[in-house]
Design a protein around this motif. Structure first.
Motif, PDB file in Angstrom:
ATOM      1  N   LEU A 181       0.824  -1.199   0.000  1.00  0.00           N
ATOM      2  CA  LEU A 181       0.000   0.000   0.000  1.00  0.00           C
ATOM      3  C   LEU A 181       0.862   1.254   0.000  1.00  0.00           C
ATOM      4  O   LEU A 181       0.561   2.224  -0.700  1.00  0.00           O
ATOM      5  N   ARG A 182       1.944   1.235   0.790  1.00  0.00           N
ATOM      6  CA  ARG A 182       2.850   2.388   0.814  1.00  0.00           C
ATOM      7  C   ARG A 182       3.511   2.589  -0.545  1.00  0.00           C
ATOM      8  O   ARG A 182       3.668   3.723  -1.014  1.00  0.00           O
ATOM      9  N   ARG A 183       3.902   1.464  -1.172  1.00  0.00           N
ATOM     10  CA  ARG A 183       4.536   1.567  -2.490  1.00  0.00           C
ATOM     11  C   ARG A 183       3.555   2.149  -3.503  1.00  0.00           C
ATOM     12  O   ARG A 183       3.919   3.026  -4.303  1.00  0.00           O
ATOM     13  N   LYS A 184       2.315   1.670  -3.479  1.00  0.00           N
ATOM     14  CA  LYS A 184       1.306   2.186  -4.404  1.00  0.00           C
ATOM     15  C   LYS A 184       1.025   3.660  -4.133  1.00  0.00           C
ATOM     16  O   LYS A 184       0.822   4.453  -5.053  1.00  0.00           O
ATOM     17  N   GLU A 185       1.005   4.021  -2.842  1.00  0.00           N
ATOM     18  CA  GLU A 185       0.747   5.414  -2.479  1.00  0.00           C
ATOM     19  C   GLU A 185       1.866   6.320  -2.992  1.00  0.00           C
ATOM     20  O   GLU A 185       1.616   7.410  -3.500  1.00  0.00           O
ATOM     21  N   ILE A 186       3.115   5.835  -2.861  1.00  0.00           N
ATOM     22  CA  ILE A 186       4.257   6.614  -3.352  1.00  0.00           C
ATOM     23  C   ILE A 186       4.177   6.761  -4.863  1.00  0.00           C
ATOM     24  O   ILE A 186       4.415   7.836  -5.419  1.00  0.00           O
ATOM     25  N   LEU A 188       1.462   6.646  -6.695  1.00  0.00           N
ATOM     26  CA  LEU A 188       0.349   7.535  -7.010  1.00  0.00           C
ATOM     27  C   LEU A 188       0.728   8.985  -6.749  1.00  0.00           C
ATOM     28  O   LEU A 188       0.438   9.874  -7.557  1.00  0.00           O
ATOM     29  N   THR A 189       1.399   9.225  -5.611  1.00  0.00           N
ATOM     30  CA  THR A 189       1.827  10.585  -5.286  1.00  0.00           C
ATOM     31  C   THR A 189       2.786  11.115  -6.334  1.00  0.00           C
ATOM     32  O   THR A 189       2.690  12.270  -6.769  1.00  0.00           O
ATOM     33  N   ASP A 190       3.711  10.260  -6.759  1.00  0.00           N
ATOM     34  CA  ASP A 190       4.679  10.664  -7.772  1.00  0.00           C
ATOM     35  C   ASP A 190       3.980  10.965  -9.096  1.00  0.00           C
ATOM     36  O   ASP A 190       4.307  11.934  -9.787  1.00  0.00           O
ATOM     37  N   GLU A 191       2.990  10.131  -9.442  1.00  0.00           N
ATOM     38  CA  GLU A 191       2.254  10.340 -10.685  1.00  0.00           C
ATOM     39  C   GLU A 191       1.442  11.637 -10.632  1.00  0.00           C
ATOM     40  O   GLU A 191       1.387  12.399 -11.601  1.00  0.00           O
ATOM     41  N   LEU A 192       0.837  11.885  -9.459  1.00  0.00           N
ATOM     42  CA  LEU A 192       0.077  13.118  -9.314  1.00  0.00           C
ATOM     43  C   LEU A 192       0.984  14.340  -9.384  1.00  0.00           C
ATOM     44  O   LEU A 192       0.620  15.369  -9.959  1.00  0.00           O
ATOM     45  N   ARG A 193       2.180  14.213  -8.790  1.00  0.00           N
ATOM     46  CA  ARG A 193       3.137  15.320  -8.846  1.00  0.00           C
ATOM     47  C   ARG A 193       3.535  15.613 -10.290  1.00  0.00           C
ATOM     48  O   ARG A 193       3.569  16.768 -10.721  1.00  0.00           O
ATOM     49  N   LYS A 194       3.817  14.523 -11.033  1.00  0.00           N
ATOM     50  CA  LYS A 194       4.180  14.704 -12.437  1.00  0.00           C
ATOM     51  C   LYS A 194       3.036  15.346 -13.218  1.00  0.00           C
ATOM     52  O   LYS A 194       3.244  16.243 -14.040  1.00  0.00           O
ATOM     53  N   ARG A 195       1.820  14.864 -12.938  1.00  0.00           N
ATOM     54  CA  ARG A 195       0.669  15.401 -13.665  1.00  0.00           C
ATOM     55  C   ARG A 195       0.471  16.885 -13.354  1.00  0.00           C
ATOM     56  O   ARG A 195       0.181  17.690 -14.244  1.00  0.00           O
ATOM     57  N   MET A 196       0.666  17.246 -12.082  1.00  0.00           N
ATOM     58  CA  MET A 196       0.521  18.650 -11.704  1.00  0.00           C
ATOM     59  C   MET A 196       1.579  19.503 -12.403  1.00  0.00           C
ATOM     60  O   MET A 196       1.296  20.618 -12.846  1.00  0.00           O
ATOM     61  N   GLU A 197       2.807  18.989 -12.497  1.00  0.00           N
ATOM     62  CA  GLU A 197       3.868  19.729 -13.165  1.00  0.00           C
ATOM     63  C   GLU A 197       3.543  19.928 -14.647  1.00  0.00           C
ATOM     64  O   GLU A 197       3.749  21.003 -15.210  1.00  0.00           O
TER      65      GLU A 197
END
Length: 409
Positions: A181-186, A188-197
Protein backbone atom coordinates in the motif's frame (compact mmCIF):
# COMPACT_ATOMS: atom_id res chain seq x y z
CA UNK A 1 -3.02 -14.96 -4.79
CA UNK A 2 -0.68 -14.69 -7.71
CA UNK A 3 1.34 -17.87 -8.31
CA UNK A 4 4.55 -15.90 -8.59
CA UNK A 5 4.49 -14.99 -4.87
CA UNK A 6 7.10 -16.86 -2.88
CA UNK A 7 7.64 -17.57 0.79
CA UNK A 8 10.69 -15.28 0.91
CA UNK A 9 8.53 -12.31 -0.10
CA UNK A 10 6.47 -12.55 3.06
CA UNK A 11 8.84 -13.77 5.74
CA UNK A 12 12.16 -12.25 6.77
CA UNK A 13 14.44 -15.29 6.51
CA UNK A 14 17.00 -13.99 9.02
CA UNK A 15 14.34 -13.39 11.68
CA UNK A 16 12.72 -16.69 10.81
CA UNK A 17 16.06 -18.44 11.31
CA UNK A 18 16.43 -16.95 14.80
CA UNK A 19 12.89 -17.97 15.76
CA UNK A 20 13.46 -21.45 14.37
CA UNK A 21 16.75 -21.93 16.26
CA UNK A 22 15.21 -20.83 19.56
CA UNK A 23 12.09 -22.99 19.12
CA UNK A 24 14.16 -26.04 18.22
CA UNK A 25 16.44 -25.57 21.22
CA UNK A 26 13.63 -25.00 23.73
CA UNK A 27 11.43 -27.84 22.49
CA UNK A 28 14.33 -30.22 21.75
CA UNK A 29 13.07 -31.12 18.30
CA UNK A 30 14.47 -30.64 14.80
CA UNK A 31 12.99 -27.81 12.78
CA UNK A 32 13.35 -26.41 9.26
CA UNK A 33 11.22 -24.24 6.97
CA UNK A 34 10.69 -25.56 3.44
CA UNK A 35 9.05 -24.12 0.34
CA UNK A 36 6.16 -25.73 -1.52
CA UNK A 37 8.55 -28.24 -3.14
CA UNK A 38 10.08 -29.32 0.16
CA UNK A 39 13.36 -27.45 -0.43
CA UNK A 40 14.69 -25.76 2.76
CA UNK A 41 14.66 -21.96 2.88
CA UNK A 42 16.33 -21.88 6.31
CA UNK A 43 19.31 -23.69 7.76
CA UNK A 44 18.27 -26.84 9.68
CA UNK A 45 18.00 -26.47 13.46
CA UNK A 46 18.55 -29.37 15.87
CA UNK A 47 18.78 -32.07 13.20
CA UNK A 48 19.62 -35.51 14.55
CA UNK A 49 22.81 -37.25 13.44
CA UNK A 50 20.84 -39.73 11.36
CA UNK A 51 19.23 -37.02 9.20
CA UNK A 52 22.44 -35.02 8.85
CA UNK A 53 24.24 -38.18 7.69
CA UNK A 54 21.43 -39.24 5.33
CA UNK A 55 21.24 -35.86 3.62
CA UNK A 56 24.90 -36.07 2.65
CA UNK A 57 23.80 -38.57 0.02
CA UNK A 58 22.13 -36.67 -2.88
CA UNK A 59 19.63 -39.47 -3.44
CA UNK A 60 18.67 -39.65 0.22
CA UNK A 61 18.47 -35.83 0.42
CA UNK A 62 16.07 -35.78 -2.52
CA UNK A 63 13.86 -38.35 -0.78
CA UNK A 64 13.92 -36.21 2.37
CA UNK A 65 12.75 -33.22 0.31
CA UNK A 66 9.95 -35.33 -1.15
CA UNK A 67 8.91 -36.44 2.32
CA UNK A 68 8.86 -32.84 3.60
CA UNK A 69 6.88 -31.68 0.54
CA UNK A 70 4.32 -34.46 1.03
CA UNK A 71 3.99 -33.65 4.74
CA UNK A 72 3.49 -29.96 4.03
CA UNK A 73 0.79 -30.63 1.43
CA UNK A 74 -0.99 -33.03 3.80
CA UNK A 75 -1.06 -30.25 6.41
CA UNK A 76 -2.27 -27.81 3.78
CA UNK A 77 -5.24 -30.04 2.94
CA UNK A 78 -6.30 -30.37 6.56
CA UNK A 79 -5.45 -26.80 7.57
CA UNK A 80 -3.79 -28.01 10.78
CA UNK A 81 -0.60 -29.81 11.86
CA UNK A 82 -0.06 -33.16 10.16
CA UNK A 83 1.77 -35.85 12.19
CA UNK A 84 3.35 -38.66 10.18
CA UNK A 85 6.38 -40.88 9.81
CA UNK A 86 9.00 -39.91 7.26
CA UNK A 87 10.25 -42.58 4.91
CA UNK A 88 13.07 -43.35 7.39
CA UNK A 89 10.64 -44.05 10.21
CA UNK A 90 10.98 -40.89 12.33
CA UNK A 91 7.86 -39.19 13.60
CA UNK A 92 7.54 -35.66 12.26
CA UNK A 93 4.94 -32.94 11.92
CA UNK A 94 4.27 -30.37 9.23
CA UNK A 95 2.67 -26.97 9.88
CA UNK A 96 1.39 -25.27 6.69
CA UNK A 97 2.26 -21.70 5.74
CA UNK A 98 -0.83 -20.34 3.98
CA UNK A 99 -1.43 -16.85 2.59
CA UNK A 100 -5.01 -16.14 1.47
CA UNK A 101 -5.57 -19.80 0.67
CA UNK A 102 -2.29 -20.24 -1.19
CA UNK A 103 0.21 -22.78 0.10
CA UNK A 104 3.74 -21.35 0.19
CA UNK A 105 5.59 -23.90 2.30
CA UNK A 106 5.69 -25.47 5.75
CA UNK A 107 7.47 -25.76 9.07
CA UNK A 108 8.80 -29.34 9.34
CA UNK A 109 9.62 -30.54 12.86
CA UNK A 110 10.35 -33.82 14.58
CA UNK A 111 12.98 -36.47 13.83
CA UNK A 112 11.89 -38.28 17.02
CA UNK A 113 10.77 -41.74 17.97
CA UNK A 114 7.52 -42.31 19.86
CA UNK A 115 7.87 -44.22 23.13
CA UNK A 116 7.27 -47.93 22.59
CA UNK A 117 4.74 -47.92 25.40
CA UNK A 118 2.64 -45.34 23.53
CA UNK A 119 0.75 -47.70 21.22
CA UNK A 120 -2.55 -45.83 21.26
CA UNK A 121 -1.41 -43.47 18.53
CA UNK A 122 -0.27 -45.33 15.42
CA UNK A 123 1.54 -42.94 13.07
CA UNK A 124 1.35 -43.75 9.34
CA UNK A 125 4.20 -43.26 6.86
CA UNK A 126 3.92 -40.23 4.60
CA UNK A 127 5.83 -42.10 1.87
CA UNK A 128 6.86 -45.72 1.45
CA UNK A 129 9.31 -46.89 4.08
CA UNK A 130 12.94 -46.90 2.99
CA UNK A 131 13.86 -50.56 3.29
CA UNK A 132 17.22 -50.20 1.55
CA UNK A 133 18.85 -48.87 4.72
CA UNK A 134 17.09 -51.19 7.14
CA UNK A 135 20.16 -53.47 7.33
CA UNK A 136 22.79 -50.72 7.21
CA UNK A 137 24.58 -50.81 10.58
CA UNK A 138 25.55 -47.13 10.39
CA UNK A 139 21.95 -46.04 9.86
CA UNK A 140 20.68 -48.47 12.52
CA UNK A 141 23.12 -47.10 15.10
CA UNK A 142 22.23 -43.49 14.37
CA UNK A 143 18.50 -44.27 14.38
CA UNK A 144 18.79 -45.82 17.82
CA UNK A 145 20.53 -42.67 19.13
CA UNK A 146 17.58 -40.43 18.18
CA UNK A 147 15.49 -39.17 21.08
CA UNK A 148 12.13 -40.60 22.06
CA UNK A 149 9.14 -38.81 23.53
CA UNK A 150 5.46 -39.48 24.30
CA UNK A 151 3.05 -38.91 21.46
CA UNK A 152 0.97 -36.41 23.48
CA UNK A 153 4.04 -34.23 24.10
CA UNK A 154 4.99 -34.28 20.44
CA UNK A 155 1.45 -33.42 19.39
CA UNK A 156 1.47 -30.53 21.87
CA UNK A 157 4.71 -29.26 20.33
CA UNK A 158 3.11 -29.51 16.87
CA UNK A 159 0.13 -27.34 17.88
CA UNK A 160 2.35 -24.86 19.70
CA UNK A 161 4.35 -24.50 16.50
CA UNK A 162 1.09 -24.17 14.56
CA UNK A 163 -0.08 -21.26 16.75
CA UNK A 164 3.31 -19.53 16.58
CA UNK A 165 3.48 -20.00 12.80
CA UNK A 166 -0.08 -18.73 12.29
CA UNK A 167 0.64 -15.54 14.21
CA UNK A 168 3.97 -15.07 12.44
CA UNK A 169 2.44 -15.52 8.98
CA UNK A 170 -0.49 -13.24 9.78
CA UNK A 171 1.85 -10.47 10.95
CA UNK A 172 4.13 -10.97 7.95
CA UNK A 173 1.18 -10.79 5.56
CA UNK A 174 -0.12 -7.61 7.19
CA UNK A 175 3.36 -6.09 6.93
CA UNK A 176 3.54 -7.09 3.26
CA UNK A 177 0.13 -5.56 2.53
CA UNK A 178 1.12 -2.34 4.30
CA UNK A 179 4.35 -2.24 2.33
CA UNK A 180 2.47 -2.72 -0.95
CA UNK A 181 0.00 0.00 0.00
CA UNK A 182 2.85 2.39 0.81
CA UNK A 183 4.54 1.57 -2.49
CA UNK A 184 1.31 2.19 -4.40
CA UNK A 185 0.75 5.41 -2.48
CA UNK A 186 4.26 6.61 -3.35
CA UNK A 187 3.70 5.73 -7.01
CA UNK A 188 0.35 7.53 -7.01
CA UNK A 189 1.83 10.58 -5.29
CA UNK A 190 4.68 10.66 -7.77
CA UNK A 191 2.25 10.34 -10.69
CA UNK A 192 0.08 13.12 -9.31
CA UNK A 193 3.14 15.32 -8.85
CA UNK A 194 4.18 14.70 -12.44
CA UNK A 195 0.67 15.40 -13.66
CA UNK A 196 0.52 18.65 -11.70
CA UNK A 197 3.87 19.73 -13.17
CA UNK A 198 2.70 18.94 -16.69
CA UNK A 199 -0.61 20.67 -16.18
CA UNK A 200 1.19 23.72 -14.83
CA UNK A 201 3.48 23.65 -17.86
CA UNK A 202 0.49 23.38 -20.18
CA UNK A 203 -1.28 26.21 -18.39
CA UNK A 204 1.80 28.39 -18.77
CA UNK A 205 1.95 27.62 -22.48
CA UNK A 206 -1.75 28.30 -22.75
CA UNK A 207 -1.36 31.56 -20.84
CA UNK A 208 1.45 32.57 -23.17
CA UNK A 209 -0.85 31.92 -26.11
CA UNK A 210 -3.80 33.66 -24.48
CA UNK A 211 -1.69 36.74 -23.80
CA UNK A 212 -2.08 37.46 -27.51
CA UNK A 213 -5.82 36.90 -27.33
CA UNK A 214 -6.91 40.26 -25.92
CA UNK A 215 -8.87 40.85 -29.09
CA UNK A 216 -7.98 38.23 -31.72
CA UNK A 217 -10.30 39.69 -34.39
CA UNK A 218 -8.77 43.11 -33.97
CA UNK A 219 -5.26 41.60 -34.04
CA UNK A 220 -5.84 39.70 -37.29
CA UNK A 221 -7.62 42.64 -38.89
CA UNK A 222 -4.58 44.81 -38.17
CA UNK A 223 -2.21 42.15 -39.52
CA UNK A 224 -4.29 41.75 -42.68
CA UNK A 225 -4.30 45.52 -43.17
CA UNK A 226 -0.51 45.67 -42.79
CA UNK A 227 -0.20 42.78 -45.23
CA UNK A 228 -2.36 44.57 -47.85
CA UNK A 229 -0.38 47.77 -47.41
CA UNK A 230 2.86 45.87 -47.88
CA UNK A 231 1.45 44.28 -51.02
CA UNK A 232 0.35 47.65 -52.44
CA UNK A 233 3.75 49.14 -51.62
CA UNK A 234 5.45 46.07 -53.14
CA UNK A 235 7.20 45.31 -49.86
CA UNK A 236 7.24 41.53 -50.41
CA UNK A 237 9.44 40.67 -47.42
CA UNK A 238 7.23 42.69 -45.12
CA UNK A 239 4.12 41.02 -46.48
CA UNK A 240 5.63 37.57 -46.01
CA UNK A 241 6.71 38.35 -42.47
CA UNK A 242 3.25 39.63 -41.54
CA UNK A 243 1.58 36.51 -42.93
CA UNK A 244 4.06 34.27 -41.13
CA UNK A 245 3.41 36.08 -37.88
CA UNK A 246 -0.35 35.81 -38.38
CA UNK A 247 -0.03 32.06 -38.92
CA UNK A 248 2.01 31.80 -35.72
CA UNK A 249 -0.69 33.65 -33.77
CA UNK A 250 -3.40 31.38 -35.15
CA UNK A 251 -1.36 28.35 -34.06
CA UNK A 252 -0.80 29.75 -30.57
CA UNK A 253 -4.50 30.49 -30.19
CA UNK A 254 -5.49 27.01 -31.26
CA UNK A 255 -7.66 25.36 -28.60
CA UNK A 256 -6.63 21.82 -27.75
CA UNK A 257 -7.55 20.53 -24.30
CA UNK A 258 -5.31 17.49 -24.64
CA UNK A 259 -2.22 19.49 -25.62
CA UNK A 260 -1.74 17.45 -28.81
CA UNK A 261 -1.22 18.53 -32.41
CA UNK A 262 0.03 16.97 -35.64
CA UNK A 263 3.70 17.09 -36.51
CA UNK A 264 2.77 18.94 -39.72
CA UNK A 265 1.17 21.77 -37.76
CA UNK A 266 4.10 21.97 -35.36
CA UNK A 267 6.61 22.09 -38.22
CA UNK A 268 4.58 24.80 -39.98
CA UNK A 269 4.83 26.88 -36.83
CA UNK A 270 8.60 26.33 -36.66
CA UNK A 271 8.93 27.29 -40.34
CA UNK A 272 7.07 30.53 -39.72
CA UNK A 273 9.20 31.24 -36.66
CA UNK A 274 12.41 30.60 -38.60
CA UNK A 275 11.21 32.79 -41.47
CA UNK A 276 10.71 35.72 -39.12
CA UNK A 277 14.11 35.13 -37.50
CA UNK A 278 15.70 35.12 -40.96
CA UNK A 279 14.32 38.63 -41.61
CA UNK A 280 15.42 39.70 -38.15
CA UNK A 281 18.95 38.25 -38.14
CA UNK A 282 19.83 38.06 -41.80
CA UNK A 283 22.70 35.71 -42.60
CA UNK A 284 23.77 35.01 -39.00
CA UNK A 285 22.32 31.49 -39.20
CA UNK A 286 21.21 28.81 -41.62
CA UNK A 287 18.74 26.00 -41.06
CA UNK A 288 17.26 22.97 -42.75
CA UNK A 289 14.08 21.01 -42.00
CA UNK A 290 13.79 17.53 -43.47
CA UNK A 291 10.54 15.86 -42.39
CA UNK A 292 9.26 13.20 -44.83
CA UNK A 293 5.56 13.45 -45.67
CA UNK A 294 4.81 10.05 -44.12
CA UNK A 295 5.46 11.51 -40.66
CA UNK A 296 3.38 14.67 -40.95
CA UNK A 297 0.19 13.20 -39.45
CA UNK A 298 1.96 11.79 -36.39
CA UNK A 299 0.64 13.34 -33.19
CA UNK A 300 3.01 15.33 -30.98
CA UNK A 301 2.67 17.72 -28.02
CA UNK A 302 1.60 21.30 -28.76
CA UNK A 303 4.58 23.70 -28.86
CA UNK A 304 7.13 20.94 -28.25
CA UNK A 305 9.73 22.09 -30.80
CA UNK A 306 9.51 25.86 -30.43
CA UNK A 307 11.33 26.06 -27.04
CA UNK A 308 14.16 23.97 -28.48
CA UNK A 309 14.45 26.17 -31.58
CA UNK A 310 14.29 29.27 -29.38
CA UNK A 311 17.19 27.89 -27.32
CA UNK A 312 19.20 27.66 -30.54
CA UNK A 313 18.90 31.43 -30.99
CA UNK A 314 19.42 32.26 -27.32
CA UNK A 315 22.48 30.08 -26.70
CA UNK A 316 24.04 29.50 -30.13
CA UNK A 317 23.21 32.35 -32.50
CA UNK A 318 23.04 35.38 -30.17
CA UNK A 319 26.37 34.92 -28.31
CA UNK A 320 28.47 34.38 -31.47
CA UNK A 321 29.53 36.35 -34.50
CA UNK A 322 30.04 33.33 -36.76
CA UNK A 323 27.28 31.69 -38.79
CA UNK A 324 25.27 29.20 -36.74
CA UNK A 325 23.59 26.14 -38.17
CA UNK A 326 20.52 24.13 -37.16
CA UNK A 327 19.17 20.99 -38.78
CA UNK A 328 15.84 19.36 -37.98
CA UNK A 329 15.15 15.95 -39.44
CA UNK A 330 12.91 12.95 -38.84
CA UNK A 331 13.41 9.20 -39.01
CA UNK A 332 11.76 6.18 -37.40
CA UNK A 333 12.68 2.92 -35.68
CA UNK A 334 9.61 1.02 -36.86
CA UNK A 335 7.46 2.05 -33.90
CA UNK A 336 8.35 5.66 -33.19
CA UNK A 337 9.14 8.80 -35.14
CA UNK A 338 12.43 10.31 -34.01
CA UNK A 339 12.87 14.07 -34.39
CA UNK A 340 16.50 15.17 -34.22
CA UNK A 341 17.63 18.78 -33.73
CA UNK A 342 21.35 19.40 -34.13
CA UNK A 343 23.31 22.66 -33.98
CA UNK A 344 26.96 23.64 -34.36
CA UNK A 345 27.33 25.52 -31.08
CA UNK A 346 29.88 24.92 -28.34
CA UNK A 347 27.71 22.31 -26.64
CA UNK A 348 26.80 21.57 -23.03
CA UNK A 349 28.97 19.88 -20.40
CA UNK A 350 27.97 16.38 -19.19
CA UNK A 351 27.37 17.77 -15.70
CA UNK A 352 24.94 20.40 -16.96
CA UNK A 353 23.20 17.87 -19.19
CA UNK A 354 22.51 15.71 -16.13
CA UNK A 355 21.25 18.72 -14.17
CA UNK A 356 18.98 19.83 -17.01
CA UNK A 357 17.46 16.37 -17.55
CA UNK A 358 16.89 15.92 -13.82
CA UNK A 359 15.36 19.37 -13.46
CA UNK A 360 17.93 20.43 -10.85
CA UNK A 361 19.21 23.34 -12.93
CA UNK A 362 16.28 24.73 -14.83
CA UNK A 363 17.98 27.96 -15.85
CA UNK A 364 21.02 26.29 -17.44
CA UNK A 365 21.03 26.30 -21.25
CA UNK A 366 17.26 26.51 -21.61
CA UNK A 367 16.71 24.03 -18.83
CA UNK A 368 13.21 25.26 -17.99
CA UNK A 369 11.86 24.59 -21.48
CA UNK A 370 13.64 21.26 -21.81
CA UNK A 371 12.51 19.93 -18.43
CA UNK A 372 8.91 20.91 -19.13
CA UNK A 373 9.06 19.12 -22.46
CA UNK A 374 10.38 16.00 -20.69
CA UNK A 375 7.47 16.06 -18.24
CA UNK A 376 4.89 16.66 -20.96
CA UNK A 377 6.27 13.76 -23.01
CA UNK A 378 6.08 11.41 -20.03
CA UNK A 379 2.53 12.41 -19.19
CA UNK A 380 1.21 12.19 -22.74
CA UNK A 381 3.05 9.08 -23.94
CA UNK A 382 4.53 7.37 -20.84
CA UNK A 383 7.88 7.21 -19.04
CA UNK A 384 9.45 5.37 -21.98
CA UNK A 385 9.28 8.53 -24.11
CA UNK A 386 12.10 10.72 -22.90
CA UNK A 387 13.99 13.61 -24.40
CA UNK A 388 17.59 12.67 -25.22
CA UNK A 389 20.26 15.36 -24.92
CA UNK A 390 23.88 14.76 -25.95
CA UNK A 391 26.91 16.88 -26.68
CA UNK A 392 30.67 16.30 -27.12
CA UNK A 393 31.13 19.70 -25.38
CA UNK A 394 33.65 20.97 -27.91
CA UNK A 395 33.69 24.20 -29.97
CA UNK A 396 31.56 23.90 -33.11
CA UNK A 397 30.62 20.28 -32.25
CA UNK A 398 27.22 21.39 -31.04
CA UNK A 399 24.35 19.72 -29.22
CA UNK A 400 21.95 17.02 -30.40
CA UNK A 401 18.40 16.68 -29.08
CA UNK A 402 16.17 13.73 -29.94
CA UNK A 403 12.44 13.36 -29.33
CA UNK A 404 10.39 10.24 -30.00
CA UNK A 405 6.67 10.13 -30.74
CA UNK A 406 4.70 6.88 -31.18
CA UNK A 407 3.60 6.33 -34.77
CA UNK A 408 0.50 4.39 -33.67
CA UNK A 409 -1.57 6.04 -30.91
Amino acid sequence: MNAQYKLQQYLNIDRLQTLQDNFSKSMMVALVVVDEDGVPVTQPSGFCEYCEYARQDPKQKHQCYQSDAAGGKLAMQSGKPAVYRCYCGFVECAVPIMINGRYLGAFISGQVKIDKTDDNHPVPYILSQNKNIANDERYIALFNKAQSMPYDRFESIAYTLFNVASYLVEQAHNTYIQSELRRKEIELTDELRKRMEIERSLHEAEFKALSYQINPHFLFNVLNTIGRLAFLEEAQRTETMVHDFADMMRYLLRKNNQGLITLKQEINYVNNYMSIQTVRMGNRFTYSINIPDRYLNVVCPFLVLQPLVENFFNYVVEPREIVSELSIKAMDDGENVIIELKDNGDGISPENIDLILSGERNQQKGGIGIFKIINRMKLLFGDHYKLELSSPYQPMKGTTIRLRFPMQQ
